[in-house]
Design a protein around this motif. Structure first.
Motif: not given
Length: 141
Positions: A54-61, A110-120, A124-126
């Protein structure tokens, strides 16, 4: 909590293994580890107050590092534990540390992930506004 502070965001979930998760050598297939981490991230988001569906923002790897520590042998009805915690944040990304363990506590990866946010809708990058994404009280960063 200050406008920029975030609470200690950690979550643990248990994930069932399936017979097709194992390769011909009888080990958990390497690609399944990535799927386990993704399940952990979904559960983390929901447990921390945000539903990624839900919501406008989605996380992308943006980046994923995964260290395989020990094999998981054939157990088509076994379970593994995924631990996920917020590790850091920049203006346009945030990082999570993740661990995959046997139910006895033995860490297998073990893992480490960096995520960015996009408008669904616009894609566009948020800014990495976790207060909004996870419905955390306080001002946006």
């Amino acid at each position: 909590m200050s406008a920029r502070a975030l609470p200690d965001l950690e979550h643990t979930c248990e994930v069932a293994l399936r017979p097709n998760d194992f390769d011909w050598a009888g080990h958990l297939n390497n690609s399944v580890y990535v799927q386990l981490l993704e399940t952990g991230r979904w559960e983390w988001g929901i447990a921390c107050g945000g539903d990624p569906r839900e919501g406008e923002l989605v996380a992308v790897v943006l980046q994923l590092r995964l260290d395989y520590l020990t094999a998981v042998d054939w157990d088509p009805v076994g379970r593994l534990v995924v631990r996920t915690a917020l590790a850091g944040r920049t203006a346009y990304s945030f990082s999570l540390t993740q661990g995959i363990e046997r139910t006895d506590g033995t860490v297998v990866a073990r893992g480490r992930v960096r995520l960015g946010l996009l408008h669904r809708d616009t894609k566009r990058v948020h800014r990495a506004d976790l207060h909004t994404l996870l419905n955390i009280p306080g001002q946006t960063a």
